[in-house]
Design a protein around this motif. Structure first.
Motif, PDB file in Angstrom:
ATOM      1  N   ILE A   1       0.864  -1.168   0.000  1.00 10.37           N
ATOM      2  CA  ILE A   1       0.000   0.000   0.000  1.00 10.37           C
ATOM      3  C   ILE A   1       0.906   1.225   0.000  1.00 10.37           C
ATOM      4  O   ILE A   1       1.735   1.384   0.892  1.00 10.37           O
ATOM      5  CB  ILE A   1      -0.921   0.005   1.231  1.00 10.37           C
ATOM      6  CG1 ILE A   1      -1.824  -1.216   1.200  1.00 10.37           C
ATOM      7  CG2 ILE A   1      -1.735   1.293   1.292  1.00 10.37           C
ATOM      8  CD1 ILE A   1      -2.653  -1.405   2.443  1.00 10.37           C
ATOM      9  N   PRO A   2       0.767   2.080  -1.017  1.00  2.00           N
ATOM     10  CA  PRO A   2       1.634   3.262  -1.061  1.00  2.00           C
ATOM     11  C   PRO A   2       1.321   4.212   0.092  1.00  2.00           C
ATOM     12  O   PRO A   2       0.208   4.234   0.615  1.00  2.00           O
ATOM     13  CB  PRO A   2       1.304   3.906  -2.405  1.00  2.00           C
ATOM     14  CG  PRO A   2      -0.008   3.347  -2.804  1.00  2.00           C
ATOM     15  CD  PRO A   2      -0.178   2.028  -2.113  1.00  2.00           C
ATOM     16  N   ALA A   3       2.299   4.978   0.471  1.00  2.00           N
ATOM     17  CA  ALA A   3       2.108   5.967   1.532  1.00  2.00           C
ATOM     18  C   ALA A   3       1.091   7.006   1.069  1.00  2.00           C
ATOM     19  O   ALA A   3       1.114   7.433  -0.081  1.00  2.00           O
ATOM     20  CB  ALA A   3       3.436   6.643   1.856  1.00  2.00           C
ATOM     21  N   PRO A   4       0.176   7.402   1.949  1.00  2.00           N
ATOM     22  CA  PRO A   4      -0.811   8.420   1.570  1.00  2.00           C
ATOM     23  C   PRO A   4      -0.130   9.720   1.153  1.00  2.00           C
ATOM     24  O   PRO A   4       0.817  10.163   1.783  1.00  2.00           O
ATOM     25  CB  PRO A   4      -1.626   8.627   2.849  1.00  2.00           C
ATOM     26  CG  PRO A   4      -1.403   7.397   3.658  1.00  2.00           C
ATOM     27  CD  PRO A   4      -0.026   6.926   3.320  1.00  2.00           C
ATOM     28  N   ASP A   5      -0.628  10.294   0.061  1.00  2.74           N
ATOM     29  CA  ASP A   5      -0.081  11.552  -0.456  1.00  2.74           C
ATOM     30  C   ASP A   5      -1.206  12.299  -1.156  1.00  2.74           C
ATOM     31  O   ASP A   5      -1.521  12.015  -2.312  1.00  2.74           O
ATOM     32  CB  ASP A   5       1.073  11.272  -1.417  1.00  2.74           C
ATOM     33  CG  ASP A   5       1.682  12.533  -2.009  1.00  2.74           C
ATOM     34  OD1 ASP A   5       1.301  13.655  -1.592  1.00  2.74           O
ATOM     35  OD2 ASP A   5       2.532  12.401  -2.899  1.00  2.74           O
ATOM     36  N   VAL A   6      -1.805  13.248  -0.458  1.00  2.00           N
ATOM     37  CA  VAL A   6      -2.957  13.980  -0.991  1.00  2.00           C
ATOM     38  C   VAL A   6      -2.601  14.759  -2.254  1.00  2.00           C
ATOM     39  O   VAL A   6      -3.479  15.093  -3.054  1.00  2.00           O
ATOM     40  CB  VAL A   6      -3.572  14.887   0.098  1.00  2.00           C
ATOM     41  CG1 VAL A   6      -2.739  16.116   0.324  1.00  2.00           C
ATOM     42  CG2 VAL A   6      -5.000  15.244  -0.229  1.00  2.00           C
ATOM     43  N   LEU A   7      -1.327  15.019  -2.479  1.00  2.00           N
ATOM     44  CA  LEU A   7      -0.916  15.737  -3.685  1.00  2.00           C
ATOM     45  C   LEU A   7      -0.829  14.830  -4.907  1.00  2.00           C
ATOM     46  O   LEU A   7      -0.761  15.318  -6.031  1.00  2.00           O
ATOM     47  CB  LEU A   7       0.427  16.439  -3.452  1.00  2.00           C
ATOM     48  CG  LEU A   7       0.405  17.504  -2.349  1.00  2.00           C
ATOM     49  CD1 LEU A   7       1.798  18.094  -2.161  1.00  2.00           C
ATOM     50  CD2 LEU A   7      -0.599  18.583  -2.635  1.00  2.00           C
TER      51      LEU A   7
ATOM     52  N   GLU B   1      -2.347  12.466  -7.666  1.00  2.00           N
ATOM     53  CA  GLU B   1      -3.680  12.329  -8.268  1.00  2.00           C
ATOM     54  C   GLU B   1      -4.284  10.948  -8.083  1.00  2.00           C
ATOM     55  O   GLU B   1      -5.488  10.779  -8.174  1.00  2.00           O
ATOM     56  CB  GLU B   1      -3.636  12.697  -9.751  1.00  2.00           C
ATOM     57  CG  GLU B   1      -2.820  11.748 -10.611  1.00  2.00           C
ATOM     58  CD  GLU B   1      -2.779  12.198 -12.051  1.00  2.00           C
ATOM     59  OE1 GLU B   1      -3.838  12.542 -12.593  1.00  2.00           O
ATOM     60  OE2 GLU B   1      -1.682  12.202 -12.616  1.00  2.00           O
ATOM     61  N   ARG B   2      -3.497   9.955  -7.789  1.00  2.00           N
ATOM     62  CA  ARG B   2      -4.001   8.589  -7.624  1.00  2.00           C
ATOM     63  C   ARG B   2      -4.322   8.228  -6.182  1.00  2.00           C
ATOM     64  O   ARG B   2      -4.853   7.163  -5.918  1.00  2.00           O
ATOM     65  CB  ARG B   2      -2.983   7.590  -8.172  1.00  2.00           C
ATOM     66  CG  ARG B   2      -2.861   7.641  -9.658  1.00  2.00           C
ATOM     67  CD  ARG B   2      -2.004   6.528 -10.134  1.00  2.00           C
ATOM     68  NE  ARG B   2      -2.110   6.397 -11.576  1.00  2.00           N
ATOM     69  CZ  ARG B   2      -1.248   5.774 -12.309  1.00  2.00           C
ATOM     70  NH1 ARG B   2      -0.195   5.202 -11.748  1.00  2.00           N
ATOM     71  NH2 ARG B   2      -1.413   5.700 -13.607  1.00  2.00           N
ATOM     72  N   CYS B   3      -3.985   9.076  -5.245  1.00  2.00           N
ATOM     73  CA  CYS B   3      -4.166   8.757  -3.831  1.00  2.00           C
ATOM     74  C   CYS B   3      -5.644   8.828  -3.452  1.00  2.00           C
ATOM     75  O   CYS B   3      -6.321   9.819  -3.714  1.00  2.00           O
ATOM     76  CB  CYS B   3      -3.351   9.699  -2.955  1.00  2.00           C
ATOM     77  SG  CYS B   3      -3.420   9.224  -1.215  1.00  2.00           S
ATOM     78  N   PRO B   4      -6.159   7.767  -2.804  1.00  2.00           N
ATOM     79  CA  PRO B   4      -7.564   7.770  -2.379  1.00  2.00           C
ATOM     80  C   PRO B   4      -7.882   8.852  -1.346  1.00  2.00           C
ATOM     81  O   PRO B   4      -9.045   9.174  -1.130  1.00  2.00           O
ATOM     82  CB  PRO B   4      -7.780   6.387  -1.780  1.00  2.00           C
ATOM     83  CG  PRO B   4      -6.541   5.615  -1.968  1.00  2.00           C
ATOM     84  CD  PRO B   4      -5.483   6.510  -2.515  1.00  2.00           C
ATOM     85  N   SER B   5      -6.852   9.424  -0.742  1.00  2.00           N
ATOM     86  CA  SER B   5      -7.106  10.496   0.229  1.00  2.00           C
ATOM     87  C   SER B   5      -7.755  11.694  -0.449  1.00  2.00           C
ATOM     88  O   SER B   5      -8.456  12.476   0.199  1.00  2.00           O
ATOM     89  CB  SER B   5      -5.805  10.919   0.917  1.00  2.00           C
ATOM     90  OG  SER B   5      -4.893  11.481   0.000  1.00  2.00           O
ATOM     91  N   ARG B   6      -7.558  11.820  -1.749  1.00  2.00           N
ATOM     92  CA  ARG B   6      -8.181  12.948  -2.473  1.00  2.00           C
ATOM     93  C   ARG B   6      -9.695  12.874  -2.439  1.00  2.00           C
ATOM     94  O   ARG B   6     -10.367  13.894  -2.372  1.00  2.00           O
ATOM     95  CB  ARG B   6      -7.706  12.963  -3.927  1.00  2.00           C
ATOM     96  CG  ARG B   6      -6.344  13.560  -4.077  1.00  2.00           C
ATOM     97  CD  ARG B   6      -6.348  14.485  -5.264  1.00  2.00           C
ATOM     98  NE  ARG B   6      -5.027  15.059  -5.419  1.00  2.00           N
ATOM     99  CZ  ARG B   6      -4.540  15.443  -6.563  1.00  2.00           C
ATOM    100  NH1 ARG B   6      -5.252  15.316  -7.664  1.00  2.00           N
ATOM    101  NH2 ARG B   6      -3.350  15.980  -6.627  1.00  2.00           N
ATOM    102  N   ASP B   7     -10.241  11.657  -2.512  1.00  2.00           N
ATOM    103  CA  ASP B   7     -11.701  11.516  -2.448  1.00  2.00           C
ATOM    104  C   ASP B   7     -12.219  11.951  -1.084  1.00  2.00           C
ATOM    105  O   ASP B   7     -13.230  12.652  -0.988  1.00  2.00           O
ATOM    106  CB  ASP B   7     -12.128  10.071  -2.731  1.00  2.00           C
ATOM    107  CG  ASP B   7     -11.942   9.689  -4.185  1.00  2.00           C
ATOM    108  OD1 ASP B   7     -11.999  10.587  -5.057  1.00  2.00           O
ATOM    109  OD2 ASP B   7     -11.736   8.488  -4.453  1.00  2.00           O
ATOM    110  N   VAL B   8     -11.523  11.534  -0.026  1.00  2.00           N
ATOM    111  CA  VAL B   8     -11.933  11.932   1.320  1.00  2.00           C
ATOM    112  C   VAL B   8     -11.842  13.449   1.452  1.00  2.00           C
ATOM    113  O   VAL B   8     -12.774  14.095   1.947  1.00  2.00           O
ATOM    114  CB  VAL B   8     -11.066  11.232   2.391  1.00  2.00           C
ATOM    115  CG1 VAL B   8     -11.440  11.723   3.784  1.00  2.00           C
ATOM    116  CG2 VAL B   8     -11.207   9.718   2.301  1.00  2.00           C
ATOM    117  N   LEU B   9     -10.757  14.028   0.985  1.00  2.00           N
ATOM    118  CA  LEU B   9     -10.583  15.478   1.031  1.00  2.00           C
ATOM    119  C   LEU B   9     -11.702  16.189   0.272  1.00  2.00           C
ATOM    120  O   LEU B   9     -12.284  17.161   0.754  1.00  2.00           O
ATOM    121  CB  LEU B   9      -9.222  15.873   0.463  1.00  2.00           C
ATOM    122  CG  LEU B   9      -8.912  17.369   0.444  1.00  2.00           C
ATOM    123  CD1 LEU B   9      -8.784  17.910   1.862  1.00  2.00           C
ATOM    124  CD2 LEU B   9      -7.635  17.634  -0.343  1.00  2.00           C
TER     125      LEU B   9
END
Length: 123
Positions: free
Chosen positions: A10-16, A18-26
């Motif tokens: 699992i890659p480290a979360p990185d909101v910057l 474009e593929r990081c799922p954290s962007r959806d949460v943000l």
């Protein structure tokens, strides 16, 4: 056989990224309606109609969609009581409470500094 050997890292979360799922949460948390729903739910459990009344300008469709997104992210808990007529309540999960506290701080900062924003907005 160890199944962990075959799982993908699992890659480290990185909101910057474009593929990081954290962007959806943000995106869900910081949408206009997402932020306002979380702030209202800071004050406790609410029914759908109470949320709609407290959040000026939100349509039923947008409120329902926003609540589904926030529930899907684990920020909002939806409890449907088995009564007639249906009684559904929304509240924050512990994760949602942490997010809402931070958003409430940001909203308070914006309100406190609104006079400083107005000249720039008028220009």
């Amino acid at each position: 056989m160890n199944s962990d050997r075959f799982s993908l890292p699992i890659p480290a979360p990185d909101v910057l990224s474009e593929r990081c799922p954290s962007r959806d949460v943000l995106r869900h948390m910081t949408s206009r309606w997402g932020t306002l729903v979380l702030i209202v739910l800071c004050h406790g459990t609410h029914r759908f109609s109470e949320l709609k009344r407290n959040i000026g300008g939100v349509s039923e469709r947008m409120l329902a969609q926003t609540l589904q997104q926030l529930e899907g992210d684990g920020l909002v808990l939806r409890v449907a009581h088995d009564v007639v007529p249906p009684h559904v309540e929304y509240s924050l999960t512990p994760l949602g409470q942490g997010a809402a506290d931070r958003l409430r701080e940001l909203a308070a900062w914006i309100e406190d500094n609104l006079p400083a924003f107005l000249p720039a907005q008028a220009a």
